[in-house]
Write an enzyme that holds these catalytic residues in place. Structure first.
Site, PDB file in Angstrom:
ATOM      1  N   GLU A  68      13.719 -38.946 -29.081  1.00 40.76           N
ATOM      2  CA  GLU A  68      13.184 -37.645 -29.543  1.00 40.76           C
ATOM      3  C   GLU A  68      13.911 -36.476 -28.885  1.00 40.76           C
ATOM      4  O   GLU A  68      13.311 -35.461 -28.568  1.00 40.76           O
ATOM      5  CB  GLU A  68      11.681 -37.535 -29.235  1.00 40.76           C
ATOM      6  CG  GLU A  68      10.813 -38.056 -30.315  1.00 40.76           C
ATOM      7  CD  GLU A  68      11.359 -37.778 -31.679  1.00 40.76           C
ATOM      8  OE1 GLU A  68      11.735 -36.623 -31.930  1.00 40.76           O
ATOM      9  OE2 GLU A  68      11.457 -38.706 -32.479  1.00 40.76           O
TER      10      GLU A  68
HETATM   11  C1  FAD Z   1      14.309 -47.728 -28.202  1.00 38.67           C
HETATM   12  C2  FAD Z   1      14.862 -46.584 -28.976  1.00 38.67           C
HETATM   13  C3  FAD Z   1      14.161 -46.110 -30.080  1.00 38.67           C
HETATM   14  C4  FAD Z   1      14.691 -45.073 -30.847  1.00 38.67           C
HETATM   15  N1  FAD Z   1      14.044 -44.662 -31.988  1.00 38.67           N
HETATM   16  C5  FAD Z   1      14.685 -43.838 -32.850  1.00 38.67           C
HETATM   17  C6  FAD Z   1      14.159 -43.572 -34.148  1.00 38.67           C
HETATM   18  O1  FAD Z   1      13.074 -44.033 -34.512  1.00 38.67           O
HETATM   19  N2  FAD Z   1      14.893 -42.801 -34.993  1.00 38.67           N
HETATM   20  C7  FAD Z   1      16.086 -42.266 -34.643  1.00 38.67           C
HETATM   21  O2  FAD Z   1      16.693 -41.601 -35.461  1.00 38.67           O
HETATM   22  N3  FAD Z   1      16.596 -42.461 -33.401  1.00 38.67           N
HETATM   23  C8  FAD Z   1      15.931 -43.241 -32.515  1.00 38.67           C
HETATM   24  N4  FAD Z   1      16.462 -43.483 -31.273  1.00 38.67           N
HETATM   25  C9  FAD Z   1      17.689 -42.815 -30.891  1.00 38.67           C
HETATM   26  C10 FAD Z   1      17.478 -41.741 -29.835  1.00 38.67           C
HETATM   27  O3  FAD Z   1      16.784 -40.657 -30.371  1.00 38.67           O
HETATM   28  C11 FAD Z   1      18.877 -41.385 -29.278  1.00 38.67           C
HETATM   29  O4  FAD Z   1      19.256 -42.479 -28.459  1.00 38.67           O
HETATM   30  C12 FAD Z   1      18.889 -40.091 -28.512  1.00 38.67           C
HETATM   31  O5  FAD Z   1      18.710 -39.029 -29.391  1.00 38.67           O
HETATM   32  C13 FAD Z   1      20.201 -39.887 -27.741  1.00 38.67           C
HETATM   33  O6  FAD Z   1      21.309 -40.141 -28.548  1.00 38.67           O
HETATM   34  P1  FAD Z   1      22.439 -41.146 -28.044  1.00 38.67           P
HETATM   35  O7  FAD Z   1      21.769 -42.370 -27.590  1.00 38.67           O
HETATM   36  O8  FAD Z   1      23.475 -41.258 -29.089  1.00 38.67           O
HETATM   37  O9  FAD Z   1      23.044 -40.444 -26.782  1.00 38.67           O
HETATM   38  P2  FAD Z   1      24.173 -39.306 -26.790  1.00 38.67           P
HETATM   39  O10 FAD Z   1      23.857 -38.260 -27.776  1.00 38.67           O
HETATM   40  O11 FAD Z   1      25.507 -39.947 -26.884  1.00 38.67           O
HETATM   41  O12 FAD Z   1      23.990 -38.680 -25.345  1.00 38.67           O
HETATM   42  C14 FAD Z   1      24.485 -39.326 -24.155  1.00 38.67           C
HETATM   43  C15 FAD Z   1      24.142 -38.450 -22.955  1.00 38.67           C
HETATM   44  O13 FAD Z   1      24.790 -37.185 -23.079  1.00 38.67           O
HETATM   45  C16 FAD Z   1      23.850 -36.135 -22.937  1.00 38.67           C
HETATM   46  N5  FAD Z   1      24.237 -35.019 -23.777  1.00 38.67           N
HETATM   47  C17 FAD Z   1      24.600 -35.026 -25.084  1.00 38.67           C
HETATM   48  N6  FAD Z   1      24.864 -33.785 -25.502  1.00 38.67           N
HETATM   49  C18 FAD Z   1      24.641 -32.961 -24.465  1.00 38.67           C
HETATM   50  C19 FAD Z   1      24.707 -31.547 -24.268  1.00 38.67           C
HETATM   51  N7  FAD Z   1      25.039 -30.721 -25.253  1.00 38.67           N
HETATM   52  N8  FAD Z   1      24.401 -31.064 -23.041  1.00 38.67           N
HETATM   53  C20 FAD Z   1      24.038 -31.892 -22.044  1.00 38.67           C
HETATM   54  N9  FAD Z   1      23.944 -33.226 -22.171  1.00 38.67           N
HETATM   55  C21 FAD Z   1      24.227 -33.743 -23.365  1.00 38.67           C
HETATM   56  C22 FAD Z   1      22.520 -36.742 -23.381  1.00 38.67           C
HETATM   57  O14 FAD Z   1      21.415 -36.030 -22.849  1.00 38.67           O
HETATM   58  C23 FAD Z   1      22.650 -38.155 -22.831  1.00 38.67           C
HETATM   59  O15 FAD Z   1      22.265 -38.191 -21.497  1.00 38.67           O
HETATM   60  C24 FAD Z   1      15.924 -44.480 -30.463  1.00 38.67           C
HETATM   61  C25 FAD Z   1      16.600 -44.939 -29.325  1.00 38.67           C
HETATM   62  C26 FAD Z   1      16.101 -45.985 -28.604  1.00 38.67           C
HETATM   63  C27 FAD Z   1      16.897 -46.490 -27.424  1.00 38.67           C
END
Ligand code: FAD
Length: 596
Positions: free
Chosen positions: A443
């Site tokens: 989220e």
């Molecule tokens: C168990 C689980 C359930 C989930 N359920 C859903 C779901 O129902 N629907 C759905 O669509 N998604 C879902 N997700 C996805 C989840 O919302 C994403 O994992 C999350 O939004 C982060 O995206 P990412 O994992 O690609 O990390 P990334 O976007 O690659 O981020 C990696 C790191 O970089 C940091 N970062 C990125 N951009 C910036 C910035 N501009 N400034 C500072 N820091 C930054 C982030 O905070 C993070 O620490 C789920 C994930 C998991 C693990």
């Protein structure tokens, strides 16, 4: 084996003694007839359902997890989940705060939020199946066409269908502007959607007849980035004009993630293969529509962590009363035993009180925030709606990030109270820590919440929303400022209020010259604001408790003791946070990338 007792007394305290929820709701047209007995009865029944039906499936669901049949792409949730969900539907629980126009019971969201706290204490993984549906319901209710509403809302309301939110793709999580799923318009007004989504919670399962996926995708002529994203409703089974389920749609589960916690919830890779969907809201404005769902979900994630904090606390207290180790430093407390119960040791108490203060503070904040949602949706007066919407927008990232960060600390402390036994599966404490961890990530990660708070909610409107919250704080300080008994709460609250104002101005000025300054300060800033909000609610709770404590009811004595603990032991963290926020971006950027 963990235990769980719904915290009804504290919920009723917040509802009736702190926030006067019934009077506030009565002023809103849909809730003119609500009364305290109805509120209490719903809480009591909800608590029974959570503790008696859902809680017993928590550990077994964690151990068993979900299973995918690769030949059919069908997912089976752990044993007992389907039957518990059927009971949930039969009891009418999904409909609690839904619109009566679609079969809902029309009760306030604040009541639903309490139900969700209890369900999450009982079993976060199970609760995510109905939880995601509720967000899909909200998005379709706000942005769906009449036809979409007629097709989907009654089924989501009754719970016979569930919903998902499909945003994330392998290369795109935080930055939704990168998403690639495509939607091709068809001659009949529908769309064909192709792409791959990952990490989709409750993305495939056997609890419901149909699953309504809300999918973000791009139209062929869409502008690049986040301005070219549209939202589509994509059902697992196509729905005929008569509402009957038709053919299987081209949306299926390609795999399940193996993950740290919430094993009972299916986290699905979703393949969209020429799937039929209909557009929700305006073309290229999908993020606006999805934000309805995301905001509901952010409050919901706060409830997940509040629930885990509460249940971990209850179990840690029971263990600390029972486990005997060493003698109290100040003299033997249990001479009839070979050692004293560990609850006599100051640091064990600190861990327990930290969890308690975070749970009760989080409950007050989240109920107040959800009351703003009820006002925003239902008040007659536009001014009241706007005020409530602004306050809710301001505190939503705080509910999401502060409560989930606190739950990580609290569940870890509660595990620590068990010593080595906390690390062993059978006690159930390590599951709470594992389950709590995801809440800081999905989220929108907590970093992203902090950027939302500082950038969009505070600096972008020159602090107007923050001043609205500040006015409430100031009014309370003025009301209570002359009461000697309140000084221990009012003085630190006023002091922190002034510091937040100064800090906001300082970060704003720095960010004006270099936007990275906001990025460097945001996480510390959110935590400081979280404490300001908690200090306000803890002061108000202390006020109520002071008025009633002379009656000798231990509830108020404990409330006051916890308030004092919060101000003495947790609030001082803000001094370090403010110092760190003020240190600026230079210490972070001085390191050359190559040196890492
Ligand atoms: C168990 C689980 C359930 C989930 N359920 C859903 C779901 O129902 N629907 C759905 O669509 N998604 C879902 N997700 C996805 C989840 O919302 C994403 O994992 C999350 O939004 C982060 O995206 P990412 O994992 O690609 O990390 P990334 O976007 O690659 O981020 C990696 C790191 O970089 C940091 N970062 C990125 N951009 C910036 C910035 N501009 N400034 C500072 N820091 C930054 C982030 O905070 C993070 O620490 C789920 C994930 C998991 C693990």
């Amino acid at each position: 084996m963990p235990q769980y007792t719904p915290p009804l007394r504290d919920m009723q305290f917040v509802m009736h003694e702190l926030l006067n929820v019934v009077d506030q709701l009565k002023a809103l047209p849909p809730f003119g007839d609500i009364d305290a007995d109805t509120v209490n009865a719903v809480l009591e029944e909800g608590g029974k359902f959570a503790s008696q039906v859902v809680f017993p499936l928590n550990q077994s669901g964690d151990e068993e997890g979900c299973t995918l049949d690769k030949s059919t792409h069908e997912v089976k949730a752990p044993q007992g989940f389907k039957a518990a969900y059927a009971q949930y539907v039969e009891g009418g629980w999904p409909a609690l705060s839904c619109d009566p126009a679609y079969g809902g019971q029309g009760l306030p969201h604040v009541l639903n939020q309490c139900l969700y706290e209890m369900l999450n204490s009982a079993n976060q993984a199970w609760t995510m199946y109905p939880g995601l549906s509720h967000g899909a319901y909200e998005a379709l209710h706000a942005h769906g066409t009449d036809e979409q509403k007629a097709t989907y809302l009654p089924k989501l309301t009754s719970g016979v269908w569930t919903g998902t939110m499909c945003l994330t793709e392998p290369h795109c999580g935080t930055d939704l502007g990168l998403l690639r799923s495509k939607a091709e318009p068809q001659a009949d007004g529908s769309y064909r959607i192709t792409g791959q989504k990952i990490f989709i919670s409750a993305g495939e399962h056997d609890l419901a007849e149909n699953i309504v996926h809300l999918v973000l995708a791009r139209l062929p002529d869409a502008p690049a980035g986040s301005k070219g994203i549209s939202l589509f409703a994509v059902p697992k089974f196509l729905v005929g004009a008569d509402g009957a389920l038709g053919e299987r749609n081209g949306v299926y589960c390609g795999g399940l993630e193996h993950k740290m916690g919430i094993h009972g919830n299916s986290t699905a890779q979703i393949v969209l293969d020429n799937a039929v969907g209909t557009i929700v809201g305006e073309p290229n404005k999908g993020l606006n529509a999805m934000f309805v769902m995301m905001n509901a979900a952010r409050l919901g994630v706060g409830m997940q962590s509040l629930g885990l904090t509460e249940v971990a606390y209850q179990n840690a207290v029971a263990y600390a009363r029972d486990r005997i180790q060493m003698r109290s430093l100040s003299g033997v407390k249990a001479p009839d035993k070979a050692a004293d119960p560990i609850i006599v040791h100051p640091d064990v108490r600190k861990m327990l009180l930290t969890a308690r203060a975070y749970a009760e503070g989080g409950r007050a904040l989240s109920m107040w925030a959800t009351l703003q949602l009820d006002k925003d949706l239902s008040a007659d007066d536009e001014g009241v709606r706007r005020e409530a919407a602004d306050l809710l927008a301001l505190v939503t990232p705080i509910v999401k990030a502060f409560i989930t960060d606190n739950a990580w600390i609290a569940t870890s402390h509660c595990l620590q109270v068990f010593g080595g036994h906390g690390y062993i599966k059978e006690w159930g404490m390590e599951q709470y820590v594992r389950d709590a961890r995801i809440n800081m990530i999905y989220e929108g990660t907590n970093t992203i919440q902090s950027l939302d708070l500082l950038g969009r909610k505070v600096l972008a409107d020159n602090g107007a929303k923050l001043r609205k919250f500040g006015k409430m704080v100031q009014d309370f300080i003025e009301e209570e400022g002359t009461d000697e008994a309140m000084q221990e709460f009012i003085n630190p609250l006023a002091d922190l209020g002034e510091k937040v104002t100064k800090l906001t101005t300082e970060i704003g000025m720095r960010a004006f010259a270099n936007q990275d300054e906001a990025g460097a300060a945001a996480v510390d800033y959110l935590r400081v604001c979280g404490h300001l909000v908690f200090a306000y609610f803890w002061s108000r709770m202390a006020r109520v408790a002071l008025d009633k404590v002379d009656g000798g009811d231990p509830f108020y004595q404990a409330k006051l003791a916890t308030a004092r603990f919060y101000f003495a032991k947790l609030l001082p963290e803000t001094a370090t946070l403010i110092r760190s926020a003020r240190a600026g971006v230079a210490p972070l950027m001085a390191m050359d990338e190559a040196w890492f």
